[in-house]
Design a protein around this motif. Sequence first.
Motif, short mmCIF file in Angstrom:
data_model
loop_
_atom_site.label_atom_id
_atom_site.label_comp_id
_atom_site.label_asym_id
_atom_site.label_seq_id
_atom_site.Cartn_x
_atom_site.Cartn_y
_atom_site.Cartn_z
N LYS A 152 111.70 2.30 41.07
CA LYS A 152 110.55 1.56 41.58
C LYS A 152 110.81 0.06 41.64
O LYS A 152 110.42 -0.61 42.61
CB LYS A 152 109.31 1.86 40.72
CG LYS A 152 108.79 3.29 40.91
CD LYS A 152 107.51 3.53 40.13
CE LYS A 152 106.96 4.92 40.41
NZ LYS A 152 105.71 5.19 39.66
N MET A 153 111.44 -0.49 40.62
CA MET A 153 111.76 -1.92 40.63
C MET A 153 112.68 -2.26 41.80
O MET A 153 112.56 -3.33 42.41
CB MET A 153 112.42 -2.32 39.31
CG MET A 153 111.49 -2.33 38.10
SD MET A 153 110.35 -3.73 38.07
CE MET A 153 111.46 -5.07 37.61
N SER A 154 113.60 -1.36 42.11
CA SER A 154 114.58 -1.60 43.18
C SER A 154 113.96 -1.58 44.56
O SER A 154 114.42 -2.30 45.46
CB SER A 154 115.69 -0.54 43.13
OG SER A 154 116.34 -0.54 41.89
N ASN A 155 112.93 -0.76 44.73
CA ASN A 155 112.40 -0.52 46.07
C ASN A 155 111.14 -1.30 46.42
O ASN A 155 110.63 -1.16 47.53
CB ASN A 155 112.15 0.98 46.25
CG ASN A 155 113.44 1.75 46.42
OD1 ASN A 155 114.12 1.65 47.44
ND2 ASN A 155 113.83 2.49 45.38
N GLY A 156 110.67 -2.12 45.51
CA GLY A 156 109.52 -2.96 45.85
C GLY A 156 108.28 -2.64 45.04
O GLY A 156 107.90 -1.48 44.90
N ILE A 157 107.65 -3.69 44.53
CA ILE A 157 106.44 -3.57 43.73
C ILE A 157 105.35 -4.42 44.37
O ILE A 157 105.59 -5.57 44.75
CB ILE A 157 106.69 -4.07 42.29
CG1 ILE A 157 107.78 -3.24 41.60
CG2 ILE A 157 105.40 -4.04 41.47
CD1 ILE A 157 107.41 -1.82 41.30
#
Length: 296
Positions: A152-157
């Motif tokens: 999740k951190m890698s793909n956008g928050i």
Amino acid sequence: MESNNTNSINLNKFISSTGMCSRREAEKLILQGRVTLNNRPTELGNRVFDGDIVKVDGRLLKPKPKTLYIALNKPIGIVCTTDSKERKNIVKFVGYPERLFPIGRLDKPSEGLIFLTNDGDIVNKILRAGNNHEKEYIVTVDKSITDTFINKMSNGIPILGTVTQKCKVEKVADKVFKIVLTQGLNRQIRRMCEYLDYEVTKLVRTRIMNIELGQMQPGDWRELTSEEMEKINKMIATSSKTEEASTVIQKPKKQVSKKKEGPVKNDFNKKSASFRKKSSSSKKNISSFGRKKKRF
């Protein structure tokens, strides 16, 4: 006695370097007899050496101050501001004899690499989000890191009314991860972690572009070498300085009343021309400013 030309600068170039006018206009001033060198008439081709006195219409010309680029390992508690009312502001902490300002910021509870300079042009080029200049961090959180967290951190928050750009995130230890950002949203990493119900307990920036934190300890600072600045200048050669570079590309919207958008705000090698270290006593009491730094 004549000096070596390698230690001098052409007169018209010197005049231009002070910001007074272009080289071509400087040539005109010389031809018009309005320029003196050590109180003597000048001609095209004259060269200026250190200590020479150049005047235009009797007014002394002074060269622009040397551009300075400093890398600091900012300790926790130091505030990235030039506001003199802030007792622990970063400029006071460094204590450099000439005026400097930080490039970007690190939160007060965060530590690690930050640049300071007197070169406003490079500040704009490095900070623009659209220029994709990498910043690397080592982050410690309050509980075990899962694959879901990394994904999740890698793909956008979703934070601050937008979604963070995709980025590189790697687990380093049970509660430690490395993240590489090209954005600079306000408290971005902390907000991203909070969204996933994690709390940051330690945050250290270890790299900006090609510069790594290296052996510098909190409170240490040094001047960037000419080789390091050469690489940085190559990296920012095509960087936009315009406001458009810092905006996220979005689909065209209909002309409606303006809505308030979320705020978007925008490590070091061992070799160094100058490396300074805070004394051991100042490390014990980080609020003690103005103490002499050891040079080594």
